[in-house]
Design a protein around this motif. Structure first.
Motif, short mmCIF file in Angstrom:
data_model
loop_
_atom_site.label_atom_id
_atom_site.label_comp_id
_atom_site.label_asym_id
_atom_site.label_seq_id
_atom_site.Cartn_x
_atom_site.Cartn_y
_atom_site.Cartn_z
N GLN A 306 0.85 -1.20 0.00
CA GLN A 306 0.00 0.00 0.00
C GLN A 306 0.88 1.25 0.00
O GLN A 306 1.84 1.35 0.76
CB GLN A 306 -0.90 -0.01 1.24
N ILE A 307 0.52 2.20 -0.87
CA ILE A 307 1.26 3.45 -0.96
C ILE A 307 0.33 4.61 -0.60
O ILE A 307 -0.74 4.76 -1.19
CB ILE A 307 1.83 3.67 -2.39
N ASP A 308 0.73 5.40 0.39
CA ASP A 308 -0.08 6.54 0.84
C ASP A 308 0.76 7.82 0.80
O ASP A 308 2.00 7.78 0.71
CB ASP A 308 -0.58 6.31 2.27
N GLN A 309 0.07 8.95 0.90
CA GLN A 309 0.76 10.24 0.92
C GLN A 309 0.20 11.11 2.04
O GLN A 309 -0.94 10.93 2.49
CB GLN A 309 0.61 10.95 -0.42
N ASN A 310 1.05 12.02 2.49
CA ASN A 310 0.67 12.96 3.55
C ASN A 310 1.56 14.18 3.40
O ASN A 310 2.50 14.19 2.60
CB ASN A 310 0.84 12.32 4.92
N LYS A 311 1.29 15.22 4.19
CA LYS A 311 2.14 16.39 4.11
C LYS A 311 1.99 17.24 5.37
O LYS A 311 1.02 17.13 6.11
CB LYS A 311 1.82 17.23 2.87
N ASP A 312 3.00 18.09 5.59
CA ASP A 312 2.89 19.12 6.60
C ASP A 312 3.25 20.44 5.92
O ASP A 312 3.16 20.55 4.70
CB ASP A 312 3.80 18.82 7.81
N ASP A 313 3.65 21.44 6.69
CA ASP A 313 3.91 22.76 6.10
C ASP A 313 5.14 22.77 5.20
O ASP A 313 5.27 23.64 4.33
CB ASP A 313 4.11 23.80 7.21
N GLU A 314 6.05 21.81 5.38
CA GLU A 314 7.30 21.85 4.64
C GLU A 314 7.52 20.65 3.71
O GLU A 314 8.16 20.79 2.67
CB GLU A 314 8.49 21.93 5.62
N LYS A 315 6.99 19.49 4.08
CA LYS A 315 7.33 18.28 3.33
C LYS A 315 6.11 17.48 2.89
O LYS A 315 5.05 17.53 3.52
CB LYS A 315 8.23 17.37 4.17
N PHE A 316 6.31 16.74 1.79
CA PHE A 316 5.40 15.68 1.39
C PHE A 316 5.97 14.37 1.95
O PHE A 316 7.19 14.19 1.97
CB PHE A 316 5.30 15.56 -0.13
N TYR A 317 5.08 13.48 2.39
CA TYR A 317 5.52 12.19 2.92
C TYR A 317 4.89 11.06 2.12
O TYR A 317 3.68 11.05 1.88
CB TYR A 317 5.13 12.05 4.40
N ILE A 318 5.73 10.14 1.70
CA ILE A 318 5.28 8.94 0.99
C ILE A 318 5.48 7.74 1.90
O ILE A 318 6.59 7.53 2.43
CB ILE A 318 6.08 8.73 -0.32
N THR A 319 4.42 6.96 2.10
CA THR A 319 4.50 5.77 2.94
C THR A 319 4.32 4.53 2.07
O THR A 319 3.34 4.43 1.33
CB THR A 319 3.42 5.79 4.04
#
Length: 389
Positions: A306-319
């Protein structure tokens, strides 16, 4: 004549001159020594703290005669702070009779603020009426160039050892891992071409799929090997630009379609929002390729990624989360160490152990982050953070 021979010859010459001048120190009190090369002569009165010296001593510090007329403190206060203590102790040891001569090597500040390296050697030549040391005389050599050559030789030896070790690692990888994958392809081709074997269409398809996986494994090993060797030699520089990370991920997934199909691994791709990041596209492609490749390698047949994505104020996160074999605490500690050991995949896939090392190094160059979570028998989750554009 190479540097090492020249250095040895110079050392022999210095030893000879030291012996000659020590003989003179034992015979004379006055400043009537013969001089040669970069030798300086000094005479210290321990009671008045005054120093008599010839011009070579101050010229080595960048001064002309009459420009600089120091007492003892004018000299010793120029000694590098890291060398000051041991140099003063060497003088005390001789004056108190602990050592037969005063001998020290130290860095000393010149007129322009640089440091030269001096070798200093002296001996008491006069005692007062009470039997205490009164005058110490000595010789000083400017050995800066000698030390510079020695350091260059040390660096050359260090570099040669490092390159030899690198070559051995590369040869080990080529002989072990690449030979395994290429050997598998060769064996499968032999089976397909051998007329003695009548293979059913399904068997041919299976063999072709296996060949495809082995070929991609070989390609991945070669790419990692090339990138790793170029990176450790400092030949890879990050070329920052803005690009869509989704395109890179989809490209890697497309490349591995046959592996997903052959191992019957289901994929849940939950990427929705476009992710424009700032970084080196080729390096990030290598990072994503290795993470997906490892997930496939360590997930059993009929598994799930499973591939998911997320983010905060500075970065994108790929899980990237898989239902593979997972890791215990010992293995997690191993993969977080500088030397990563390769492990065989669930379908016999080989590797070099370089992939994860490259992932870390390339993410560091791209101001990224990496987090690895895993439980033995339950799978692994890898979270990659990349700087938003």
């Amino acid at each position: 004549m190479d540097k090492s021979e020249a250095l040895q010859k110079e050392n022999e010459h210095l030893k000879k001159r030291i012996f000659e001048l020590e003989q003179e120190l034992n015979e004379q009190d006055a400043l009537n020594f013969r001089w040669a090369g970069n030798l300086g002569r000094w005479e210290l009165n321990l009671k008045t703290k005054q120093v008599r010296y010839n011009s070579l001593k101050i010229k080595a510090l960048g001064y002309e005669e009459g420009e600089f007329n120091p007492d003892m403190y004018g000299f010793v206060n120029r000694i590098h702070k890291d060398d000051y203590g041991k140099t003063m102790q060497a003088m005390r040891d001789h004056i108190t009779g602990k050592e037969p001569v005063y001998e020290a090597e130290y860095r000393i500040k010149t007129k322009n603020g640089d440091y030269r390296t001096f070798y200093d050697r002296g001996k008491i030549i006069k005692f007062d009426e009470s039997g205490d040391a009164e005058i110490v005389a000595g010789i000083v050599f400017d050995i800066s160039e000698k030390r510079k050559i020695e350091e260059q030789l040390k660096e050359s030896v260090k570099q040669l050892k490092w390159e030899n070790n690198l070559t051995n690692q590369i040869l080990s990888i080529i002989s072990h891992d690449l030979r395994g994958t290429i050997g598998a392809i060769s064996s499968l081709i032999d089976l397909l071409l051998n007329e003695e074997y009548e293979l059913a269409p399904t068997e041919k398809d299976r063999f072709l799929s296996d060949m495809n996986i082995s070929a991609k494994s070989s390609l991945s090993i070669l790419e990692n090997l090339l990138n790793w060797s170029r990176n450790v030699k400092g030949k890879i520089k990050a070329d920052f630009l803005v690009f869509n990370l989704n395109e890179v991920i989809n490209d890697v997934l497309s490349f591995n379609k046959s592996v997903f199909r052959t191992k019957s691994i289901s994929l849940s791709n939950n990427l929705s929002e476009l992710m424009y990041i700032k970084g080196d596209r080729d390096m990030i492609h290598t990072v994503i390729r290795n993470v997906i490749s490892n997930a496939l390698k360590f997930t059993q047949k009929n598994g799930y990624i499973q591939i998911d994505q997320n983010k905060d104020d500075e970065k994108f996160y790929i899980t990237v989360k898989d239902t593979g074999v997972g890791m215990d605490e010992k293995r997690l500690k191993e993969i977080n160490s500088p030397k990563v050991k390769s492990m065989e995949g669930t379908d016999g896939e080989t590797g070099t152990g370089l992939g994860l090392a490259l992932v870390r190094e390339f993410l560091e160059k791209n101001k990224g982050s990496l987090e690895i979570q895993s439980v033995k028998g339950e799978g692994t989750k890898i979270i990659i953070g990349l700087e938003q554009a």
